[in-house]
Design a protein around this motif. Structure first.
Motif, mmCIF file in Angstrom:
data_model
loop_
_atom_site.group_PDB
_atom_site.id
_atom_site.type_symbol
_atom_site.label_atom_id
_atom_site.label_comp_id
_atom_site.label_asym_id
_atom_site.label_seq_id
_atom_site.Cartn_x
_atom_site.Cartn_y
_atom_site.Cartn_z
ATOM 1 N N LYS A 441 0.816 -1.221 0.000
ATOM 2 C CA LYS A 441 0.000 0.000 0.000
ATOM 3 C C LYS A 441 0.851 1.274 0.000
ATOM 4 O O LYS A 441 0.344 2.362 -0.250
ATOM 5 C CB LYS A 441 -0.945 0.012 1.202
ATOM 6 N N ARG A 442 2.146 1.127 0.278
ATOM 7 C CA ARG A 442 3.048 2.279 0.262
ATOM 8 C C ARG A 442 3.947 2.290 -0.975
ATOM 9 O O ARG A 442 4.916 3.054 -1.029
ATOM 10 C CB ARG A 442 3.909 2.287 1.531
ATOM 11 N N SER A 443 3.638 1.439 -1.955
ATOM 12 C CA SER A 443 4.428 1.385 -3.182
ATOM 13 C C SER A 443 3.761 2.235 -4.257
ATOM 14 O O SER A 443 2.534 2.250 -4.366
ATOM 15 C CB SER A 443 4.554 -0.061 -3.673
ATOM 16 N N PRO A 444 4.543 2.970 -5.054
ATOM 17 C CA PRO A 444 3.956 3.824 -6.095
ATOM 18 C C PRO A 444 3.277 2.989 -7.167
ATOM 19 O O PRO A 444 3.793 1.957 -7.596
ATOM 20 C CB PRO A 444 5.165 4.580 -6.654
ATOM 21 N N SER A 445 2.100 3.432 -7.610
ATOM 22 C CA SER A 445 1.351 2.699 -8.632
ATOM 23 C C SER A 445 2.019 2.797 -9.995
ATOM 24 O O SER A 445 2.026 1.830 -10.757
ATOM 25 C CB SER A 445 -0.077 3.226 -8.715
ATOM 26 N N PHE A 446 2.598 3.961 -10.307
ATOM 27 C CA PHE A 446 3.340 4.099 -11.563
ATOM 28 C C PHE A 446 4.126 5.397 -11.534
ATOM 29 O O PHE A 446 3.573 6.468 -11.284
ATOM 30 C CB PHE A 446 2.403 4.117 -12.770
ATOM 31 N N ILE A 447 5.424 5.289 -11.785
ATOM 32 C CA ILE A 447 6.257 6.476 -11.971
ATOM 33 C C ILE A 447 7.353 6.118 -12.958
ATOM 34 O O ILE A 447 8.083 5.147 -12.782
ATOM 35 C CB ILE A 447 6.834 7.001 -10.633
ATOM 36 N N LEU A 448 7.435 6.901 -14.018
ATOM 37 C CA LEU A 448 8.417 6.691 -15.076
ATOM 38 C C LEU A 448 9.549 7.692 -14.905
ATOM 39 O O LEU A 448 9.320 8.886 -14.759
ATOM 40 C CB LEU A 448 7.764 6.870 -16.450
ATOM 41 N N ALA A 449 10.781 7.180 -14.898
ATOM 42 C CA ALA A 449 11.980 8.017 -14.795
ATOM 43 C C ALA A 449 11.906 8.976 -13.606
ATOM 44 O O ALA A 449 11.911 10.202 -13.774
ATOM 45 C CB ALA A 449 12.196 8.797 -16.085
ATOM 46 N N PRO A 450 11.792 8.456 -12.377
ATOM 47 C CA PRO A 450 11.735 9.354 -11.212
ATOM 48 C C PRO A 450 13.035 10.136 -11.065
ATOM 49 O O PRO A 450 14.122 9.626 -11.320
ATOM 50 C CB PRO A 450 11.535 8.378 -10.039
ATOM 51 N N SER A 451 12.906 11.384 -10.648
ATOM 52 C CA SER A 451 14.083 12.215 -10.406
ATOM 53 C C SER A 451 14.739 11.803 -9.093
ATOM 54 O O SER A 451 14.164 11.064 -8.287
ATOM 55 C CB SER A 451 13.679 13.689 -10.339
ATOM 56 N N THR A 452 15.944 12.302 -8.889
ATOM 57 C CA THR A 452 16.654 12.003 -7.636
ATOM 58 C C THR A 452 15.866 12.520 -6.442
ATOM 59 O O THR A 452 15.776 11.848 -5.405
ATOM 60 C CB THR A 452 18.050 12.650 -7.661
ATOM 61 N N LEU A 453 15.266 13.709 -6.570
ATOM 62 C CA LEU A 453 14.469 14.273 -5.475
ATOM 63 C C LEU A 453 13.269 13.387 -5.176
ATOM 64 O O LEU A 453 12.944 13.130 -4.001
ATOM 65 C CB LEU A 453 14.013 15.687 -5.845
#
Length: 505
Positions: A441-453
């Motif tokens: 439940k704390r995992s991202p559903s979708f993120i492409l190319a996340p930045s370092t921040l």
């Protein structure tokens, strides 16, 4: 406010006569006279007159409730005015406890409601003020409760964060997410045919250009202008425009410095990463949309494990290059790339699937070292291994000249070649995780190319109450901005070149 009795200045004799007349009228059943007597007795400071006043006011309400035959509009207004005033006075009596057994808020509210129905302005004003005060108190109560809940939850999270910092040596070691019964590795031979591999490499190269923040690049939208979106023109060039240079650390290189969003184990490599759960597979702003559906159709569907619920997909481009200080193209590591909450020990992958989309024909090295063995890459095959095993990729040299191969086999060094795409080793990697509910439940559903921040902040935010909801809100905004911009650029190119087919990636 207490109801006021109407008073007029007159001589004592007239006062007595008027009082006698009012009393007679009240006895005769006149509502106005009953109201006047009731108000006068209710305002005295003795309980007995107060009780008599309540009795007279009750009789007044009963009398004023009766509608006489042939009543005119003026008479009706006067009757309702008297009825409302008597009801308001009774409401005051029950609210203050005068002339009754004690304060009764419910009965007072009942009489005020009747008075307001009759059009009494005082009753209407009191009820509005009381409702406003009730809402204010309920809001303050809710705010206090919410603050207490947040204080307790944030305090608990801060305690957990302090615990992680204090026991950082323990949290450095990941929790195995693999099944010991799973074989160390297995090969899926000829899983990807030659045409599919060529399409994967072409599209992956374009995706990396769109998502990698290269030095000197302005925005992803501007980068789209520099890309030829026609697949027929997007295949990796077979003729390299090679230029020699030296990196800041003294590494001999040919071409632009490589970048990879993964850890330091992937120095001098390029790639793009996506963190997602199964919901992203059908999301039109993820793998269900035209921009990324090719990843699912051409690769993910071949390797997805039904036992897993969270994933990290990445394209890994390893250039040739080998010298004294570079014996590994990818250093040894355990796959735990998935963004996970800071307050929970990181869990390694259940399985990892490495699909070899491109392997140079004349290559020396580049083996994946795993479980005490070296596995040579085979174009079109997929190597699946247990996710808790440390592994790395040895450095390699590749050439177009068959005559130079014997020297490479004898271990001759070679420069880091970042320009000749045909000599690069391109693989599609899928880390698959079987997360328990409290981690999932704390995992991202979708993120492409996340930045370092984003990679730094999301694990911390996910540890707080409502943190996962805040993260998901940001991710929803983020992907709409990214894919919306990409689709607008594609539409612009289609309008500019209506005769040419344009692919989203």
């Amino acid at each position: 406010a207490a109801p006021q009795k109407e008073t007029r200045r007159m001589s004592p004799t007239l006062e007595v006569k008027r009082a006698a007349a009012v009393a007679a009228a009240a006895e005769a059943g006149e509502p106005r006279a009953m109201l006047e007597i009731g108000l006068a007795k209710l305002q005295e400071k003795d309980d007995k007159p107060n009780a008599e006043g309540v009795a007279w006011l009750t009789k007044c309400v009963e009398a004023a409730s009766k509608v006489p035959d042939g009543e005119t509009d003026e008479q009706r207004k006067a009757r309702l005015h008297t009825h409302g005033a008597a009801c308001y006075a009774l409401g005051y009596a029950y609210d203050s406890g005068r002339g009754v057994a004690g304060v009764d808020e419910r009965e007072a509210e009942r009489w005020l409601a009747k008075a307001a129905t009759s059009g009494n302005p005082q009753a209407t004003s009191v009820r509005v003020a009381r409702r406003r005060e009730w809402r204010r108190r309920r809001f303050l109560d809710a705010l206090i409760i919410l603050c207490l809940v947040i204080f307790v939850a944030v305090g608990k999270t801060l305690f957990e964060l302090c615990y992680v910092l204090y026991h950082k040596d323990i949290f450095k070691n990941e929790v195995s997410g693999a099944d010991p019964a799973t074989p160390n590795y297995r090969w899926m031979h000829d899983a990807i045919d030659a045409d599919t591999r060529a399409e994967l490499v072409a599209r992956a190269d374009r995706l990396i250009q769109l998502t990698t923040a290269q030095e000197g690049a302005d925005t992803a939208a501007a980068a789209t202008d520099r890309l030829n979106l026609d697949l027929d023109d997007a295949a990796p060039s077979s003729e390299a425009n090679v230029s020699s240079s030296t990196a800041d650390d003294g590494t001999p290189t040919r071409g632009k410095p490589a970048q990879n969003p993964l850890s330091d184990s992937f120095t001098h490599t390029r790639g793009v990463v996506a963190h997602f759960t199964r919901s992203a597979l059908d999301d039109p702003l993820a793998f269900g949309g035209p921009e990324l559906s090719w990843i699912r159709e051409l690769y993910l569907d071949k390797v997805l494990d039904d036992r897993c619920n969270a994933f990290v997909f990445n394209v890994l481009v390893v250039p040739p290059g080998r010298w004294e200080n570079r014996s590994y193209g990818v250093e040894h590591h355990v796959d735990q790339t998935l963004i996970q909450s800071t307050t929970q020990r990181e869990q390694s992958a259940f399985t990892v699937s490495v699909g070899y989309a491109q392997v140079p024909d004349l290559i020396d090295g580049g083996q994946l070292e795993l479980a005490g063995r070296r596995h040579s890459p085979v174009a079109g095959s997929v190597l699946v291994f247990r996710g808790d095993q440390s592994h790395g990729v040895s450095a390699f040299c590749a050439t177009r000249d068959p005559g130079a191969l014997p020297d490479l086999v004898r271990g001759a060094p070679c420069d880091l070649n970042l320009d000749d795409k045909d000599l690069q080793r391109v693989s599609f990697v899928l880390e698959q995780y079987d997360l328990p509910p409290h981690k999932f439940k704390r995992s991202p559903s979708f993120i492409l190319a996340p930045s370092t921040l984003e990679q730094d902040l999301i694990p911390i935010l996910s540890a707080f109450p409502l943190g996962p909801a805040v993260v998901e809100l940001w991710l929803a905004i983020r992907k709409r901005l990214f894919f919306g911009r990409m689709r607008r650029r594609v539409a612009a190119l289609q309008r500019a070149r209506p005769a040419d087919p344009v692919s989203p990636l």
